[in-house]
Scaffold this motif. Structure first.
Motif, PDB file in Angstrom:
ATOM      1  N   THR A 192       0.835  -1.197   0.000  1.00  0.00           N
ATOM      2  CA  THR A 192       0.000   0.000   0.000  1.00  0.00           C
ATOM      3  C   THR A 192       0.871   1.248   0.000  1.00  0.00           C
ATOM      4  OG1 THR A 192      -0.091   0.149   2.415  1.00  0.00           O
ATOM      5  CG2 THR A 192      -1.761  -1.223   1.318  1.00  0.00           C
ATOM      6  N   ILE A 193       0.254   2.379  -0.297  1.00  0.00           N
ATOM      7  CA  ILE A 193       0.982   3.650  -0.271  1.00  0.00           C
ATOM      8  C   ILE A 193       1.545   3.899   1.121  1.00  0.00           C
ATOM      9  CG2 ILE A 193       0.709   6.165  -0.418  1.00  0.00           C
ATOM     10  CD1 ILE A 193      -1.308   5.730  -2.635  1.00  0.00           C
ATOM     11  N   GLY A 194       0.730   3.594   2.137  1.00  0.00           N
ATOM     12  CA  GLY A 194       1.184   3.802   3.506  1.00  0.00           C
ATOM     13  C   GLY A 194       2.404   2.976   3.839  1.00  0.00           C
ATOM     14  N   GLU A 195       2.393   1.700   3.434  1.00  0.00           N
ATOM     15  CA  GLU A 195       3.539   0.821   3.689  1.00  0.00           C
ATOM     16  C   GLU A 195       4.768   1.287   2.929  1.00  0.00           C
ATOM     17  OE1 GLU A 195       1.228  -3.426   4.481  1.00  0.00           O
ATOM     18  OE2 GLU A 195       1.705  -2.801   2.425  1.00  0.00           O
ATOM     19  N   LEU A 196       4.577   1.724   1.699  1.00  0.00           N
ATOM     20  CA  LEU A 196       5.700   2.181   0.873  1.00  0.00           C
ATOM     21  C   LEU A 196       6.333   3.435   1.456  1.00  0.00           C
ATOM     22  CD1 LEU A 196       7.425   2.035  -1.676  1.00  0.00           C
ATOM     23  CD2 LEU A 196       5.633   3.284  -2.890  1.00  0.00           C
ATOM     24  N   VAL A 197       5.502   4.381   1.825  1.00  0.00           N
ATOM     25  CA  VAL A 197       6.006   5.635   2.391  1.00  0.00           C
ATOM     26  C   VAL A 197       6.749   5.373   3.702  1.00  0.00           C
ATOM     27  CG1 VAL A 197       5.286   7.811   3.451  1.00  0.00           C
ATOM     28  CG2 VAL A 197       4.310   7.118   1.262  1.00  0.00           C
ATOM     29  N   ASP A 198       6.195   4.500   4.534  1.00  0.00           N
ATOM     30  CA  ASP A 198       6.842   4.194   5.812  1.00  0.00           C
ATOM     31  C   ASP A 198       8.173   3.471   5.600  1.00  0.00           C
ATOM     32  OD1 ASP A 198       4.880   5.346   7.358  1.00  0.00           O
ATOM     33  OD2 ASP A 198       3.758   3.483   7.655  1.00  0.00           O
ATOM     34  N   GLU A 199       8.206   2.529   4.638  1.00  0.00           N
ATOM     35  CA  GLU A 199       9.458   1.809   4.392  1.00  0.00           C
ATOM     36  C   GLU A 199      10.522   2.758   3.857  1.00  0.00           C
ATOM     37  OE1 GLU A 199      11.172  -1.799   1.619  1.00  0.00           O
ATOM     38  OE2 GLU A 199       9.249  -2.102   2.647  1.00  0.00           O
ATOM     39  N   PHE A 200      10.121   3.672   2.969  1.00  0.00           N
ATOM     40  CA  PHE A 200      11.086   4.654   2.458  1.00  0.00           C
ATOM     41  C   PHE A 200      11.603   5.525   3.599  1.00  0.00           C
ATOM     42  CE2 PHE A 200      11.617   9.130   0.979  1.00  0.00           C
ATOM     43  CZ  PHE A 200      12.848   8.954   0.378  1.00  0.00           C
ATOM     44  N   ALA A 201      10.712   5.943   4.488  1.00  0.00           N
ATOM     45  CA  ALA A 201      11.122   6.798   5.609  1.00  0.00           C
ATOM     46  C   ALA A 201      12.131   6.089   6.505  1.00  0.00           C
ATOM     47  CB  ALA A 201       9.897   7.222   6.418  1.00  0.00           C
ATOM     48  N   ASN A 202      11.981   4.780   6.662  1.00  0.00           N
ATOM     49  CA  ASN A 202      12.854   4.026   7.558  1.00  0.00           C
ATOM     50  C   ASN A 202      14.080   3.444   6.861  1.00  0.00           C
ATOM     51  OD1 ASN A 202      11.220   4.327   9.913  1.00  0.00           O
ATOM     52  ND2 ASN A 202       9.825   2.771   9.137  1.00  0.00           N
ATOM     53  N   SER A 203      14.129   3.553   5.530  1.00  0.00           N
ATOM     54  CA  SER A 203      15.167   2.866   4.757  1.00  0.00           C
ATOM     55  C   SER A 203      16.579   3.326   5.077  1.00  0.00           C
ATOM     56  CB  SER A 203      14.905   3.030   3.253  1.00  0.00           C
ATOM     57  OG  SER A 203      14.948   4.407   2.883  1.00  0.00           O
ATOM     58  N   GLU A 204      16.749   4.598   5.405  1.00  0.00           N
ATOM     59  CA  GLU A 204      18.094   5.102   5.689  1.00  0.00           C
ATOM     60  C   GLU A 204      18.123   5.850   7.016  1.00  0.00           C
ATOM     61  OE1 GLU A 204      19.527   7.364   2.394  1.00  0.00           O
ATOM     62  OE2 GLU A 204      19.427   5.686   1.001  1.00  0.00           O
ATOM     63  N   ARG A 205      17.248   5.461   7.906  1.00  0.00           N
ATOM     64  CA  ARG A 205      17.224   6.090   9.228  1.00  0.00           C
ATOM     65  C   ARG A 205      18.558   5.818   9.929  1.00  0.00           C
ATOM     66  NH1 ARG A 205      12.974   7.984  11.997  1.00  0.00           N
ATOM     67  NH2 ARG A 205      11.511   6.955  10.560  1.00  0.00           N
ATOM     68  N   GLY A 206      19.132   6.858  10.477  1.00  0.00           N
ATOM     69  CA  GLY A 206      20.441   6.721  11.100  1.00  0.00           C
ATOM     70  C   GLY A 206      21.575   7.080  10.166  1.00  0.00           C
ATOM     71  N   ILE A 207      21.269   7.139   8.861  1.00  0.00           N
ATOM     72  CA  ILE A 207      22.279   7.523   7.864  1.00  0.00           C
ATOM     73  C   ILE A 207      22.028   8.956   7.398  1.00  0.00           C
ATOM     74  CG2 ILE A 207      23.252   6.982   5.593  1.00  0.00           C
ATOM     75  CD1 ILE A 207      22.396   4.102   6.031  1.00  0.00           C
ATOM     76  N   ARG A 208      20.745   9.283   7.220  1.00  0.00           N
ATOM     77  CA  ARG A 208      20.402  10.630   6.775  1.00  0.00           C
ATOM     78  C   ARG A 208      20.747  11.670   7.842  1.00  0.00           C
ATOM     79  NH1 ARG A 208      15.145   8.007   5.640  1.00  0.00           N
ATOM     80  NH2 ARG A 208      14.952   7.578   3.420  1.00  0.00           N
TER      81      ARG A 208
END
Length: 378
Positions: A69-85
């Motif tokens: 879903t859009i919600g799952e995609l947006v959340d995964e993108f948000a968490n994909s580089e957490r700690g690196i950004r």
């Protein structure tokens, strides 16, 4: 199922059981493995079960990604580089992830999203919110889908090629407001005089901003060790968040050395001497990082406090701490300082940013133009 026999260093045998399957996302053949020290019919049966479970888990996961879903995609993108950004970047992504899921039904399957749906939402929001706010939210939506394509969840994101963000025409009032983002030399002197009557130290802080063009976060992050008195410059190497987190500069061009004139040097010396005195006599003075522009207690000035003070001043223009940065560059432009020099001084990498945002023609320049035209003869 296939079996690979291996001899370990201690001389014993190990058996690797494998099974092939086709990845539904890529169409390529892949393999899964499980290892055992035994090779019997009973083990064969158990290994077959384990491998089948592994493949089923993978295929179910792939099917789930295809139905993301859009919600799952947006959340995964948000968490994909957490700690690196960068911290500030991550905060913005988290903020806009919430906004996107609110604007667009988060339960919609991402692959089913159509351009017309996006366009309608964007057009509606442009009537309710600012252009920059809507543009930023839409940008994060696009980034999320680009991430989905990179991960193989989505094969085509051409829908964004058909979405158009039309920037609304500015009203006369908005055009005038954009021209009022800076102060003339006379207006600056008047404003600083009014601030000085309320708070002398803050008045010198604002004056320093107008003399250097620093962002308020850069000024708050300025430390004693960042001032080179011998060569008369300050080293801009960080920005301070509203939570007083010391972060890297806004971008690679923001890290720079800013030369200081005599008025700016005098202000720094005044603050350094004041902080030295505070350290000796103020009981709870706490400034371990040696920040320069601090309160009596040693804490960097709060941005909201500074803007609230400005708001309390009776003045004919809306003024914020960023106005002094605008003013500095407008004054440089008025003095015919080359664009490249201005860009390097304020940490810009795009000429259009400097030109479109800062180098408005001031009233003084218009008067000079008129005087020239009155004497022009051909």
């Amino acid at each position: 199922m296939f079996i690979e026999e291996r001899k370990l260093k201690n001389g014993t045998l190990s058996y690797r059981y494998g099974e092939s399957y086709k990845d539904p996302l890529t169409g390529k053949n892949k393999k899964v493995y499980a290892t055992s020290s035994k090779n019997t019919k009973a083990i064969h049966k158990e290994m077959q079960r384990i491998l089948s479970d592994k493949i089923e888990t993978i295929l179910n996961g792939a099917n789930h990604k295809q139905q993301m879903t859009i919600g799952e995609l947006v959340d995964e993108f948000a968490n994909s580089e957490r700690g690196i950004r960068k911290v500030t970047t991550q905060r913005n992504i988290d903020k806009y992830a919430v906004i996107i899921k609110k604007w667009f039904n988060g339960d919609i399957i991402a692959t089913q999203l159509k351009a017309i749906h996006v366009q309608r939402i964007i057009n509606q929001k442009l009537t309710e919110l600012s252009w920059s706010y809507v543009k930023a939210a839409y940008g994060y939506l696009r980034q999320s889908f680009k991430y989905g394509k990179r991960m193989g969840y989505i094969s085509n994101i051409d829908l964004f090629d058909d979405v158009v963000l039309r920037k609304p025409s500015k009203t006369p009032e908005q055009l005038q407001a954009s021209r009022n983002k800076f102060l003339t030399k006379t207006e600056l002197d008047t404003l600083l005089s009014l601030v000085d009557k309320k708070n002398h130290r803050v008045a010198t802080l604002f004056k320093f901003l107008s003399l250097t063009g620093l962002r308020i976060g850069e000024l708050r992050a300025l430390r004693t060790q960042d001032y080179n008195a011998k060569e008369a410059y300050i080293d801009i190497n960080a920005t301070l968040s509203q939570k007083n987190e010391r972060l890297t500069p806004k971008n690679e061009y923001s890290a720079r050395k800013v030369s200081l004139g005599e008025p700016a040097r005098k202000i720094l010396v005044e603050w350094l001497q004041l902080n030295h005195t505070r350290k000796q006599i103020v009981q709870n003075y706490n400034n371990p990082d040696n920040y320069i522009f601090v309160t009596d207690g040693g804490q960097p000035y709060d941005i909201q406090f500074l803007n609230k003070l400005l708001k309390s001043i009776p003045f004919h223009k809306h003024v914020s701490t960023h106005t002094f940065r605008h003013t500095h560059i407008s004054l440089l432009a008025e003095a015919n300082i080359p664009l490249k020099t201005i860009m390097e001084r304020v940490g810009h990498n795009e000429p259009k940013t400097t030109l479109s945002t800062y180098t408005h023609v001031t009233d003084e320049m218009k008067e000079q133009e008129q005087q020239f035209l009155d004497t022009l003869s051909v």
